[in-house]
Design a protein around this motif. Structure first.
Motif, PDB file in Angstrom:
ATOM      1  N   ASN A  15       0.833  -1.200   0.000  1.00  0.00           N
ATOM      2  CA  ASN A  15       0.000   0.000   0.000  1.00  0.00           C
ATOM      3  C   ASN A  15       0.869   1.252   0.000  1.00  0.00           C
ATOM      4  O   ASN A  15       1.174   1.802   1.038  1.00  0.00           O
ATOM      5  CB  ASN A  15      -0.914  -0.012   1.227  1.00  0.00           C
ATOM      6  N   ILE A  19      -2.472   6.150   1.189  1.00  0.00           N
ATOM      7  CA  ILE A  19      -3.466   5.884   2.232  1.00  0.00           C
ATOM      8  C   ILE A  19      -2.801   5.856   3.609  1.00  0.00           C
ATOM      9  O   ILE A  19      -3.332   6.400   4.577  1.00  0.00           O
ATOM     10  CB  ILE A  19      -4.207   4.558   1.961  1.00  0.00           C
ATOM     11  N   LYS A  23      -3.702   8.339   6.756  1.00  0.00           N
ATOM     12  CA  LYS A  23      -4.119   7.832   8.067  1.00  0.00           C
ATOM     13  C   LYS A  23      -3.216   8.362   9.175  1.00  0.00           C
ATOM     14  O   LYS A  23      -3.695   8.760  10.236  1.00  0.00           O
ATOM     15  CB  LYS A  23      -4.125   6.303   8.066  1.00  0.00           C
TER      16      LYS A  23
END
Length: 247
Positions: A15, A19, A23
């Motif tokens: 990932n 993202i 976060k």
């Protein structure tokens, strides 16, 4: 060296689309500068990632650093907020705030476990993973932004929402210690015995019996002997609560 480490992490994480950054930024309340620290803070040792010198790249060293930062900031807060507190009182209150139980609660509230990179299934983690990651995150903040940002984060995520001096004064951090102290004072015998030790779905469990004056008072089961003893002690405490509180 940073480029080499970055490439190691890049290979280990699927990932890389922002993202993780989003976060982290949401949790911190500010933009991180060096993401390597935060990637390391959320990397479990089971990932078996090392740098070019063979040093492990996981959260454990950051956990050590974060623990020190938490203790320092909490100690300073208590020193300023409770001018009448002596060394023993301040030490006891700090222990309540940075207890493993409390740190686990903080980690769970932030849902940090969802970002952990690991080769171990989440349901195989012990309860302490939540607090360990929280401490590692604090350590990463310190390395990335320095003490000031680290202190601000602890104020926002720990002190303001969770630290209530009056409530903490009545909070029990070890039912085992409390129960043993009462037994010694009342000259009662006590004994903890492991009566079961097995594995369920790959996770080891311990069953513990607590006896007072040769009578079984409570039983408990947990993923470690220490946890099982504490749970049994808590049950034993409530069985004798009225007597303990009137002494």
């Amino acid at each position: 060296m940073k480029r080499i480490i970055k490439n190691i992490f890049k290979k280990s994480r699927s990932n890389e689309d922002g993202i993780f950054f989003e976060k982290i930024e949401k949790i911190l309340g500010f933009k991180p500068t060096t993401m390597l620290y935060y990637q390391k803070a959320f990397t479990h040792r089971s990932s078996n990632i090392t740098d070019v010198k063979g040093n492990p790249l996981n959260y454990e060293r950051l956990e050590f650093l974060g623990d020190a930062m938490l203790s320092a900031v909490i100690a300073a807060h208590l020193y300023n907020e409770v001018p009448s507190g002596d060394e023993g009182y301040l030490t006891k209150m700090r222990s309540k705030i940075v207890s493993r139980e409390h740190l686990n609660e903080l980690g769970r509230d932030l849902n940090l476990i969802e970002m952990v990179e690991s080769k171990v299934p989440v349901n195989h983690f012990g309860e302490n993973i939540h607090g360990n990651i929280f401490e590692a995150l604090v350590g990463a903040i310190f390395l990335d932004k320095g003490f000031s940002h680290c202190e601000q984060f602890i104020q926002k995520s720990v002190i303001i929402p969770y630290v209530d001096i009056e409530k903490l004064e009545g909070k029990v951090i070890s039912y085992k210690s409390l129960l043993i102290e009462w037994c010694q004072k009342e000259k009662k015998t006590f004994h903890y015995e492991v009566f079961d030790d097995n594995a369920i779905d790959g996770q080891r469990y311990f069953g513990v019996k607590l006896s007072i004056d040769n009578k079984i008072i409570a039983k408990a089961r947990a993923t470690s002997k220490k946890k099982a003893e504490e749970i049994a002690s808590k049950r034993g405490y409530f069985a004798f609560q009225e007597k303990i509180n009137t002494k």
